[in-house]
Scaffold this motif. Structure first.
Motif, PDB file in Angstrom:
ATOM      1  N   LEU A 112       0.829  -1.209   0.000  1.00 49.03           N
ATOM      2  CA  LEU A 112       0.000   0.000   0.000  1.00 49.03           C
ATOM      3  C   LEU A 112       0.862   1.257   0.000  1.00 49.03           C
ATOM      4  O   LEU A 112       0.590   2.217  -0.739  1.00 49.03           O
ATOM      5  CB  LEU A 112      -0.928   0.004   1.213  1.00 49.03           C
ATOM      6  N   VAL A 113       1.891   1.275   0.828  1.00 46.41           N
ATOM      7  CA  VAL A 113       2.797   2.433   0.872  1.00 46.41           C
ATOM      8  C   VAL A 113       3.450   2.635  -0.493  1.00 46.41           C
ATOM      9  O   VAL A 113       3.519   3.764  -1.006  1.00 46.41           O
ATOM     10  CB  VAL A 113       3.861   2.251   1.968  1.00 46.41           C
ATOM     11  N   TYR A 114       3.918   1.556  -1.084  1.00 44.67           N
ATOM     12  CA  TYR A 114       4.597   1.645  -2.382  1.00 44.67           C
ATOM     13  C   TYR A 114       3.665   2.160  -3.473  1.00 44.67           C
ATOM     14  O   TYR A 114       4.016   3.101  -4.216  1.00 44.67           O
ATOM     15  CB  TYR A 114       5.156   0.276  -2.766  1.00 44.67           C
ATOM     16  N   LEU A 115       2.494   1.559  -3.583  1.00 40.79           N
ATOM     17  CA  LEU A 115       1.574   1.958  -4.655  1.00 40.79           C
ATOM     18  C   LEU A 115       1.153   3.413  -4.502  1.00 40.79           C
ATOM     19  O   LEU A 115       1.125   4.168  -5.484  1.00 40.79           O
ATOM     20  CB  LEU A 115       0.348   1.046  -4.647  1.00 40.79           C
ATOM     21  N   ALA A 116       0.813   3.818  -3.271  1.00 43.35           N
ATOM     22  CA  ALA A 116       0.385   5.195  -3.058  1.00 43.35           C
ATOM     23  C   ALA A 116       1.533   6.167  -3.298  1.00 43.35           C
ATOM     24  O   ALA A 116       1.337   7.255  -3.873  1.00 43.35           O
ATOM     25  CB  ALA A 116      -0.172   5.360  -1.648  1.00 43.35           C
ATOM     26  N   SER A 117       2.745   5.802  -2.887  1.00 46.48           N
ATOM     27  CA  SER A 117       3.901   6.684  -3.073  1.00 46.48           C
ATOM     28  C   SER A 117       4.260   6.834  -4.544  1.00 46.48           C
ATOM     29  O   SER A 117       4.621   7.935  -4.995  1.00 46.48           O
ATOM     30  CB  SER A 117       5.111   6.139  -2.302  1.00 46.48           C
ATOM     31  N   ARG A 118       4.132   5.761  -5.298  1.00 47.41           N
ATOM     32  CA  ARG A 118       4.564   5.818  -6.699  1.00 47.41           C
ATOM     33  C   ARG A 118       3.481   6.330  -7.645  1.00 47.41           C
ATOM     34  O   ARG A 118       3.781   7.074  -8.582  1.00 47.41           O
ATOM     35  CB  ARG A 118       5.018   4.426  -7.158  1.00 47.41           C
ATOM     36  N   TYR A 119       2.233   5.964  -7.390  1.00 51.85           N
ATOM     37  CA  TYR A 119       1.211   6.187  -8.407  1.00 51.85           C
ATOM     38  C   TYR A 119       0.138   7.211  -8.044  1.00 51.85           C
ATOM     39  O   TYR A 119      -0.644   7.606  -8.908  1.00 51.85           O
ATOM     40  CB  TYR A 119       0.525   4.861  -8.746  1.00 51.85           C
ATOM     41  N   ASP A 120       0.066   7.639  -6.795  1.00 50.56           N
ATOM     42  CA  ASP A 120      -0.962   8.605  -6.406  1.00 50.56           C
ATOM     43  C   ASP A 120      -0.410  10.011  -6.581  1.00 50.56           C
ATOM     44  O   ASP A 120       0.236  10.567  -5.694  1.00 50.56           O
ATOM     45  CB  ASP A 120      -1.384   8.361  -4.945  1.00 50.56           C
ATOM     46  N   GLN A 121      -0.680  10.616  -7.723  1.00 46.78           N
ATOM     47  CA  GLN A 121      -0.134  11.930  -8.035  1.00 46.78           C
ATOM     48  C   GLN A 121      -0.667  13.020  -7.119  1.00 46.78           C
ATOM     49  O   GLN A 121      -0.026  14.056  -6.922  1.00 46.78           O
ATOM     50  CB  GLN A 121      -0.447  12.285  -9.496  1.00 46.78           C
TER      51      GLN A 121
END
Length: 216
Positions: free
Chosen positions: A72-81
């Motif tokens: 969750l941390v990774y996806l939000a950090s990378r893809y949540d503009q």
């Protein structure tokens, strides 16, 4: 394209599926026969996917990452503009980290009780249920205090506060707790929060956690 090693009845896998959906990301499921096949404990899975024998795992263009909270941390950090799900504020990130640790405790208690009742795992279910109730009392008190100040979510302040990965990380095994013999009737603020998460736009649900019906 992101590949998700997935099992439909896993609350931890649901967290990742829901995050991928909220972020609008294309992804490919890799079905893993968790029960009854225990494919996550196979020599091939341990050697090539996750040496800890756990789900979920993602493969993002060759980058393999295990553990639901870490994903969750990774996806939000990378893809949540917009930094909606994992805000940049150091204070909020600290609070979110605290709730991600709580999510691990919920998995070790409420999820364990569900594994006992629904999947036949041999474990100390009384201890698991007692641990879950202790966590749920704390969460219910926290959410009740925040509700009295006009706040709906685990972290965040102000009228524009929105759900974060903290809410998603803690949500599924609270919502699924009755499948492990854990009654939520004594936790009104917690039940209200479960309802609120289910009503976030784009909620996809899973077996045992249904998408709310659209108003007639």
């Amino acid at each position: 394209m992101i590949r998700l090693y997935d099992y439909p009845l896993s609350g931890n896998c649901f967290k990742v599926r829901q995050m991928l959906s909220w972020l609008g990301l294309a992804w490919e499921p890799v079905a893993v026969d968790f029960h009854p096949g225990k494919a996550h404990k196979s020599s091939e899975f341990l050697a090539n996917v996750n040496p800890r024998g756990q789900l979920p795992v993602i493969d993002d263009d060759g980058f393999m990452l295990r553990d639901a909270q870490a994903i969750l941390v990774y996806l939000a950090s990378r893809y949540d503009q917009e930094n909606r799900w994992y805000p940049e504020s150091p204070r909020l990130r600290g609070e979110i980290a605290m709730w991600l640790a709580t999510a691990d405790e919920i998995t070790a208690t409420a999820s364990a009780a569900r594994l006992h009742d629904a999947f036949g795992y041999a474990l100390d279910v009384r201890s698991a249920r007692a641990g879950a109730h202790a966590l749920f009392r704390l969460m219910d008190d926290h959410l009740a205090e925040r509700a009295s100040a006009g706040q709906r979510w685990l972290v965040g302040e102000g009228a524009d506060a929105r759900p974060t990965i903290a809410d998603l990380a803690c949500f599924p095994y609270v919502a699924l707790a009755p499948e492990g013999g854990i009654d939520l009737d004594a936790y009104p603020a917690l039940r209200r929060w479960v309802r609120d998460v289910r009503h976030v736009s784009g909620f996809i649900g899973m077996p045992g956690i249904f998408v709310p019906l659209a108003p007639a």
